[in-house]
Structures are given as C-alpha cells and as structure tokens.
Design a protein around this motif. Structure first.
Motif, PDB file in Angstrom:
ATOM      1  N   GLU A   1       0.827  -1.209   0.000  1.00  0.00           N
ATOM      2  CA  GLU A   1       0.000   0.000   0.000  1.00  0.00           C
ATOM      3  C   GLU A   1       0.855   1.250   0.000  1.00  0.00           C
ATOM      4  OE1 GLU A   1      -3.877   1.818   2.407  1.00  0.00           O
ATOM      5  OE2 GLU A   1      -2.758   0.110   3.226  1.00  0.00           O
ATOM      6  N   ARG A   2       1.976   1.200   0.706  1.00  0.00           N
ATOM      7  CA  ARG A   2       2.899   2.338   0.757  1.00  0.00           C
ATOM      8  C   ARG A   2       3.406   2.685  -0.645  1.00  0.00           C
ATOM      9  NH1 ARG A   2       5.432   7.033   1.912  1.00  0.00           N
ATOM     10  NH2 ARG A   2       7.480   6.789   2.865  1.00  0.00           N
ATOM     11  N   VAL A   3       3.900   1.689  -1.372  1.00  0.00           N
ATOM     12  CA  VAL A   3       4.410   1.923  -2.726  1.00  0.00           C
ATOM     13  C   VAL A   3       3.281   2.375  -3.649  1.00  0.00           C
ATOM     14  CG1 VAL A   3       5.491   0.824  -4.730  1.00  0.00           C
ATOM     15  CG2 VAL A   3       6.306   0.286  -2.431  1.00  0.00           C
ATOM     16  N   GLN A   4       2.130   1.773  -3.508  1.00  0.00           N
ATOM     17  CA  GLN A   4       0.981   2.117  -4.346  1.00  0.00           C
ATOM     18  C   GLN A   4       0.586   3.579  -4.170  1.00  0.00           C
ATOM     19  OE1 GLN A   4      -2.448  -0.190  -3.347  1.00  0.00           O
ATOM     20  NE2 GLN A   4      -3.869   1.221  -4.320  1.00  0.00           N
ATOM     21  N   ASN A   5       0.543   4.066  -2.939  1.00  0.00           N
ATOM     22  CA  ASN A   5       0.129   5.437  -2.683  1.00  0.00           C
ATOM     23  C   ASN A   5       1.129   6.449  -3.219  1.00  0.00           C
ATOM     24  OD1 ASN A   5      -2.303   4.810  -1.485  1.00  0.00           O
ATOM     25  ND2 ASN A   5      -1.469   4.775   0.589  1.00  0.00           N
ATOM     26  N   VAL A   6       2.423   6.118  -3.174  1.00  0.00           N
ATOM     27  CA  VAL A   6       3.419   7.011  -3.773  1.00  0.00           C
ATOM     28  C   VAL A   6       3.261   7.041  -5.288  1.00  0.00           C
ATOM     29  CG1 VAL A   6       5.882   7.438  -4.101  1.00  0.00           C
ATOM     30  CG2 VAL A   6       5.049   6.662  -1.880  1.00  0.00           C
ATOM     31  N   LEU A   7       3.027   5.886  -5.905  1.00  0.00           N
ATOM     32  CA  LEU A   7       2.876   5.817  -7.356  1.00  0.00           C
ATOM     33  C   LEU A   7       1.666   6.615  -7.843  1.00  0.00           C
ATOM     34  CD1 LEU A   7       3.652   2.079  -8.232  1.00  0.00           C
ATOM     35  CD2 LEU A   7       4.880   4.083  -9.066  1.00  0.00           C
ATOM     36  N   GLN A   8       0.602   6.630  -7.055  1.00  0.00           N
ATOM     37  CA  GLN A   8      -0.629   7.272  -7.509  1.00  0.00           C
ATOM     38  C   GLN A   8      -0.680   8.761  -7.210  1.00  0.00           C
ATOM     39  OE1 GLN A   8      -3.956   3.805  -7.576  1.00  0.00           O
ATOM     40  NE2 GLN A   8      -3.644   4.809  -5.611  1.00  0.00           N
ATOM     41  N   ASP A   9       0.306   9.278  -6.495  1.00  0.00           N
ATOM     42  CA  ASP A   9       0.369  10.708  -6.214  1.00  0.00           C
ATOM     43  C   ASP A   9       0.977  11.423  -7.420  1.00  0.00           C
ATOM     44  OD1 ASP A   9       0.566  13.241  -5.218  1.00  0.00           O
ATOM     45  OD2 ASP A   9       1.595  12.690  -3.374  1.00  0.00           O
ATOM     46  N   GLY A  10       0.159  12.197  -8.118  1.00  0.00           N
ATOM     47  CA  GLY A  10       0.627  12.861  -9.330  1.00  0.00           C
ATOM     48  C   GLY A  10       1.768  13.827  -9.107  1.00  0.00           C
ATOM     49  N   ARG A  11       1.961  14.312  -7.876  1.00  0.00           N
ATOM     50  CA  ARG A  11       3.033  15.255  -7.581  1.00  0.00           C
ATOM     51  C   ARG A  11       4.403  14.593  -7.586  1.00  0.00           C
ATOM     52  NH1 ARG A  11       0.319  17.135  -2.011  1.00  0.00           N
ATOM     53  NH2 ARG A  11       0.267  14.844  -1.906  1.00  0.00           N
ATOM     54  N   LYS A  12       4.442  13.281  -7.617  1.00  0.00           N
ATOM     55  CA  LYS A  12       5.724  12.579  -7.503  1.00  0.00           C
ATOM     56  C   LYS A  12       6.078  11.793  -8.764  1.00  0.00           C
ATOM     57  CE  LYS A  12       5.561  12.380  -2.514  1.00  0.00           C
ATOM     58  NZ  LYS A  12       4.380  13.257  -2.419  1.00  0.00           N
ATOM     59  N   GLN A  13       5.389  12.058  -9.846  1.00  0.00           N
ATOM     60  CA  GLN A  13       5.654  11.308 -11.074  1.00  0.00           C
ATOM     61  C   GLN A  13       7.033  11.602 -11.636  1.00  0.00           C
ATOM     62  OE1 GLN A  13       2.490  11.970 -13.860  1.00  0.00           O
ATOM     63  NE2 GLN A  13       0.958  10.868 -12.632  1.00  0.00           N
ATOM     64  N   ALA A  14       7.473  12.850 -11.540  1.00  0.00           N
ATOM     65  CA  ALA A  14       8.789  13.200 -12.085  1.00  0.00           C
ATOM     66  C   ALA A  14       9.919  12.615 -11.242  1.00  0.00           C
ATOM     67  CB  ALA A  14       8.935  14.725 -12.166  1.00  0.00           C
ATOM     68  N   ARG A  15       9.777  12.686  -9.928  1.00  0.00           N
ATOM     69  CA  ARG A  15      10.834  12.198  -9.034  1.00  0.00           C
ATOM     70  C   ARG A  15      10.853  10.686  -8.960  1.00  0.00           C
ATOM     71  NH1 ARG A  15      11.298  13.478  -2.520  1.00  0.00           N
ATOM     72  NH2 ARG A  15      13.245  12.319  -2.172  1.00  0.00           N
ATOM     73  N   PHE A  16       9.680  10.070  -8.975  1.00  0.00           N
ATOM     74  CA  PHE A  16       9.586   8.607  -8.873  1.00  0.00           C
ATOM     75  C   PHE A  16       8.732   8.082 -10.025  1.00  0.00           C
ATOM     76  CE2 PHE A  16      10.061  10.175  -4.497  1.00  0.00           C
ATOM     77  CZ  PHE A  16      11.240   9.525  -4.152  1.00  0.00           C
ATOM     78  N   PRO A  17       9.339   7.908 -11.203  1.00  0.00           N
ATOM     79  CA  PRO A  17       8.566   7.498 -12.384  1.00  0.00           C
ATOM     80  C   PRO A  17       8.178   6.025 -12.391  1.00  0.00           C
ATOM     81  CG  PRO A  17      10.879   7.691 -12.943  1.00  0.00           C
ATOM     82  CD  PRO A  17      10.750   8.164 -11.530  1.00  0.00           C
ATOM     83  N   SER A  18       8.769   5.216 -11.534  1.00  0.00           N
ATOM     84  CA  SER A  18       8.494   3.778 -11.564  1.00  0.00           C
ATOM     85  C   SER A  18       8.569   3.202 -10.157  1.00  0.00           C
ATOM     86  CB  SER A  18       9.510   3.054 -12.462  1.00  0.00           C
ATOM     87  OG  SER A  18      10.811   3.141 -11.905  1.00  0.00           O
ATOM     88  N   THR A  19       8.112   1.961 -10.042  1.00  0.00           N
ATOM     89  CA  THR A  19       8.198   1.268  -8.762  1.00  0.00           C
ATOM     90  C   THR A  19       9.640   1.092  -8.327  1.00  0.00           C
ATOM     91  OG1 THR A  19       6.177   0.045  -9.288  1.00  0.00           O
ATOM     92  CG2 THR A  19       7.577  -0.882  -7.566  1.00  0.00           C
ATOM     93  N   PHE A  20      10.507   0.803  -9.282  1.00  0.00           N
ATOM     94  CA  PHE A  20      11.923   0.594  -8.973  1.00  0.00           C
ATOM     95  C   PHE A  20      12.539   1.828  -8.315  1.00  0.00           C
ATOM     96  CE2 PHE A  20      16.425   0.940 -10.141  1.00  0.00           C
ATOM     97  CZ  PHE A  20      16.912  -0.239  -9.592  1.00  0.00           C
ATOM     98  N   SER A  21      12.177   3.012  -8.793  1.00  0.00           N
ATOM     99  CA  SER A  21      12.752   4.234  -8.222  1.00  0.00           C
ATOM    100  C   SER A  21      12.314   4.432  -6.771  1.00  0.00           C
ATOM    101  CB  SER A  21      12.348   5.441  -9.066  1.00  0.00           C
ATOM    102  OG  SER A  21      10.935   5.596  -9.090  1.00  0.00           O
ATOM    103  N   ILE A  22      11.096   4.024  -6.451  1.00  0.00           N
ATOM    104  CA  ILE A  22      10.617   4.132  -5.068  1.00  0.00           C
ATOM    105  C   ILE A  22      11.347   3.132  -4.178  1.00  0.00           C
ATOM    106  CG2 ILE A  22       8.602   3.925  -3.562  1.00  0.00           C
ATOM    107  CD1 ILE A  22       6.888   4.677  -5.962  1.00  0.00           C
ATOM    108  N   LEU A  23      11.488   1.910  -4.644  1.00  0.00           N
ATOM    109  CA  LEU A  23      12.191   0.900  -3.873  1.00  0.00           C
ATOM    110  C   LEU A  23      13.651   1.288  -3.659  1.00  0.00           C
ATOM    111  CD1 LEU A  23      10.802  -2.357  -5.537  1.00  0.00           C
ATOM    112  CD2 LEU A  23       9.981  -1.179  -3.499  1.00  0.00           C
ATOM    113  N   LYS A  24      14.258   1.888  -4.653  1.00  0.00           N
ATOM    114  CA  LYS A  24      15.639   2.347  -4.527  1.00  0.00           C
ATOM    115  C   LYS A  24      15.759   3.414  -3.453  1.00  0.00           C
ATOM    116  CE  LYS A  24      19.494   4.192  -7.249  1.00  0.00           C
ATOM    117  NZ  LYS A  24      19.913   4.668  -8.598  1.00  0.00           N
TER     118      LYS A  24
END
Length: 337
Positions: free
Chosen positions: A167-190
């Motif tokens: 759920e944590r990763v999902q909520n970051v992915l769905q926040d439109g304000r973070k698309q540039a900084r975190f374009p993919s799941t891999f970037s969030i996990l990193k």
C-alpha cells in the motif's frame, strides 16, 4: 520486492485488455451460477446446516480468497484511483477525473500492479487466515459472534503486517506530484533501500503502519462478524443464492468504509510522503489533515460518495465470487464422497 521491480517496468498498455478479460470472466461466473440455481439452493441448505462437530476448514480457503480479490481489483481500480486523488488533494470528483484525463491514458493504470498483488494477497490472507483462526478458536460449531469478531480482528492484524509495504508503494505511485521524481516502482524501492534498517521500516515500507493496523483489524472484524448473519437472513427469503452474498458484501463494505474513512484518508496522506525531511509524526499528520480540511467533518469525508460505490462493488463482487467458488468446491467434494 523483485516482483514489484519486474511489474513496475512492464508496459501498462495491456491492462485494459486484462480488465476486459476479468469482466468477461466475472460475467461467465454468474451466468454459470444462474444455470445451477436449483442445485445450488440444495447445496446452500446443506452447507448452512452442517453438523456442529464437523470441521470445514481446508487449504482451499486461501485460493478462493485470492481468486475473488484478484477479479474484483481489476474491475474497481478506476474508481479507486479517483478516490485516492480526492483524499490527497481534497478536490471534487470532476476535478480528480480532470487530473487523470490531463495526465493522459498512459498514466491511468499507473500504480495498478501493487494493488493487484496486494489485493490478491489480501484475499489469500483475509479469507484463509480467518478460516483457520476461526477453527482454532471454535473447533466445533456453530461459531459465536465473539469468535467471528476475534478471528476477523486477528486476520486483519496479519493482513496489515504483510500488506502495508504494498500500500505504501501504491500510494506514492498514484500521487501525481511525484511522477517526475519517482517514475516507476523501482525508483521508489531504490529510495527506501537507501535508508538504514530502521529507516526502511519506519520511513519507508511501514510508513503509516499504526493507522493501517487499526483500520484493517477493525474492518476485518466488522466484515466477518456481520457477513454471515446478513447473508443467512436474505437466503431465507428464497432469493437466487448469489444475491445474498452480493448484498451482504456490499452492505458490509459500505458500512465498514464509512466508519473507517477518516483512517483511510490519514493513511493516504501519511504514505504519500517521501524523504527524511518531510515525515511528520502520526499526531502531526492527523492534525494536518484536520486543518487542511477546514476542521470540518464533511470535508474529511470528501470522496465519500465514491468510497460507497467502490466498497459496495468491490466487497459485493468479492463476497459473491468467493461464495460461488466455495459452493462449487463443496459440491465437487460431496460428489467425490
């Protein structure tokens, strides 16, 4: 984690086709159920009047929960994403839809993989763990309200521990304000894995865990405590046997989400934060949500109409599909016996 990385790098272009496949499969399931209506009524009577000393738990409870949640997740994801935008930005439905339209179709199913995995695991844990815990608490039936409540509460705890990272990763992915900084799941996990061990848990994967734990445990307890009584009451009216399951799931999902909606909003806001410098405490997060909503309860419940729709559809479908598969499994078992 490796599953997230692989899925996060996949193209989202195939999702609508998969969603259509799931819809067709769901419709096929219910058409089969109508064809077996008369035999299903007899099976319904037998399964609800089982001898008290018979232990009915088996490993199929986990598989049935997985399949039912997998199918319902595909069908309700668009509603979920609109609701999430309302929870984050406190905007009307039209504005949330406008945001998604402006971002383009290539981002519409952005974030589908974490909830698809998590909801499938949720169904596995929720139904399977509940069934095993209930049999441990009450080896002989009938099961009391207290037993159903306790088993549901504990299964919700297990669910929260296992699925909070998804759920944590999902909520970051769905926040439109973070698309540039975190374009993919891999970037969030990193980003999460760059923290120390404690940081990975408290600031990364388990950010917002305590409200998640409270929401999931209470939600599971409410759902399982009242699902069977509602379903049994409707079954006595002579309705087609998929109707009681559908209505029971819809009513339970609606009431549960409305009661726990403030926690849902709090979790979405807490889990959308990324970085060491922007991690307010639980109390500070709750205070911030309250202040940004103008200290008004009806603004906290902005998006509540779609929550009702999503919860009704999701839990109605999940309960009906699970009930149908369970009946088929028991029918096959009785024929073999």
């Amino acid at each position: 984690t490796s599953a997230w990385v692989v899925l996060g790098s996949s193209s989202a272009s195939g999702i609508p086709q998969e969603a259509c496949f799931s819809l067709c499969l769901c419709l096929f399931v219910f058409s089969m159920e109508e064809q077996n209506h008369s035999s299903g009524k007899e099976l319904q009577h037998r399964t609800r009047t089982e001898s008290p000393g018979k232990k009915t738990w088996h490993s199929q409870a986990y598989a049935l929960g997985a399949v039912s949640n997998f199918m319902s997740t595909f069908l309700t994801f668009p509603i979920y994403k609109v609701v999430f935008r309302q929870q984050i930005h406190a905007v009307a439905v039209s504005e949330a839809v406008r945001q998604l339209w402006h971002e383009g179709p290539q981002y519409f199913y952005r974030g589908i993989y974490p909830p698809l995995l998590s909801k499938t695991l949720q169904g596995t844990l929720l139904f399977g763990t509940y069934d095993s815990l209930l049999c441990s608490l009450s080896p002989v039936g009938p099961h009391s309200l207290g037993h159903r409540w306790a088993a549901g509460l504990m299964s919700g705890v297990v669910e929260a521990v296992a699925l909070s990272p998804f759920e944590r990763v999902q909520n970051v992915l769905q926040d439109g304000r973070k698309q540039a900084r975190f374009p993919s799941t891999f970037s969030i996990l990193k980003e999460f894995n760059s923290y120390g061990l404690w940081g990975r848990l408290s600031l990364g994967y388990y950010r917002g865990f305590w409200p998640v734990l409270l929401r999931n445990s209470l939600g599971s307890a409410l759902y399982f405590s009242f699902k069977d009584p509602i379903q049994d009451g409707l079954a006595e009216q002579g309705l087609p046997h998929w109707v009681p399951a559908l209505v029971s799931g819809s009513v339970n999902g609606t009431i549960t989400c409305l009661v726990l909606y403030p926690l849902i909003v709090l979790v979405a806001n807490m889990q959308s934060h990324i970085g060491w410098q922007s991690m307010p405490s639980l109390w500070a997060s709750a205070q911030d949500v309250w202040d940004t909503r103008g200290r008004k309860v009806f603004l906290i419940y902005r998006g509540g109409s779609l929550v009702i729709l999503r919860s009704s559809v999701t839990w109605g479908l999940t309960t009906a599909i699970h009930d149908f598969l369970q009946r088929k499994s028991r029918s096959r078992k009785e024929l073999k016996d």
